[in-house]
Write an enzyme that holds these catalytic residues in place. Sequence first.
Site, PDB file in Angstrom:
ATOM      1  N   ASN A  25       0.788  -1.060  -0.194  1.00 23.02           N
ATOM      2  CA  ASN A  25      -0.096   0.015  -0.023  1.00 23.02           C
ATOM      3  C   ASN A  25       0.618   1.251   0.065  1.00 23.02           C
ATOM      4  OD1 ASN A  25      -1.373   2.376   1.504  1.00 23.02           O
ATOM      5  ND2 ASN A  25      -3.130   1.098   0.864  1.00 23.02           N
ATOM      6  N   SER A  48      -4.862  -0.048  -2.716  1.00 27.42           N
ATOM      7  CA  SER A  48      -5.159   1.258  -2.307  1.00 27.42           C
ATOM      8  C   SER A  48      -6.438   0.801  -1.337  1.00 27.42           C
ATOM      9  CB  SER A  48      -5.679   2.150  -3.480  1.00 27.42           C
ATOM     10  OG  SER A  48      -5.989   3.418  -3.257  1.00 27.42           O
ATOM     11  N   GLU A  49      -6.395   1.730  -0.101  1.00 30.88           N
ATOM     12  CA  GLU A  49      -7.504   1.605   0.527  1.00 30.88           C
ATOM     13  C   GLU A  49      -8.965   1.969   0.069  1.00 30.88           C
ATOM     14  OE1 GLU A  49      -5.423   5.029   2.478  1.00 30.88           O
ATOM     15  OE2 GLU A  49      -5.101   3.233   1.287  1.00 30.88           O
ATOM     16  N   ASN A  50      -9.037   2.474  -1.169  1.00 35.66           N
ATOM     17  CA  ASN A  50     -10.586   2.899  -1.730  1.00 35.66           C
ATOM     18  C   ASN A  50     -10.979   1.528  -2.414  1.00 35.66           C
ATOM     19  OD1 ASN A  50      -8.172   3.795  -3.290  1.00 35.66           O
ATOM     20  ND2 ASN A  50      -9.804   4.472  -4.666  1.00 35.66           N
TER      21      ASN A  50
END
Length: 217
Positions: A25, A48-50
């Site tokens: 990440n 990616s955290e989205n």
Amino acid sequence: MTARWTRDQMAARAARDIADGMVVNLGIGLPTLVANHLPVDREVLLHSENGVLGMGPAAAVGQEDYDLINAGKQPVTLRPGGCFFHHADSFAMMRGGHLDLCVLGAFQVAANGDLANWHTGAPDAIPAVGGAMDLAIGAKRTWVMMEHLTKAGESKLVPRLTYPVTGLACVSRVITDLAVIDLRDGHAIVTDLVEGFSFEALQACTAINLTRRDASN
């Protein structure tokens, strides 16, 4: 002080040590540049955290797709086999220990690896936790990319945090515009130094005690 790495050189230096097969990440800000410097023959799965896995480098000018963005809302690309999913699943990956590495920005890093990167504590500052806390404690390893000094010329490497904490004893490596420093067993070990800058000069502008790499062997 004239010798320093550019932001792209910092990103390239970080990318150099990301191993083949890692799930990584890249935090908002400076770390996003790492995606542009990963060797094309090295398979690294960028998360990616989205809700993206298999993210590629930044989109070329004129080819941006604003439905395909990273957590910092920057248009990116997708590698073959990449996929999308709900952000709750993305955070489950982060919290569940499924990431080999996260690379984050920071306001401060303490000598013991404590991290502060979401708020300076200033009354007019806008706090921005995002996924930083989940990443800092959920990833198997946490690296930080940051400028070595604040705009006021103060060291961002400090004996103890003075800003609100993101994660405790989580940072194992710091890449700055002056050096690469590993935090290990209570020591801050300088493993790489920008050309033309001496260890003594680095120590003079750093608020924690540094150790040369050859002295730790």
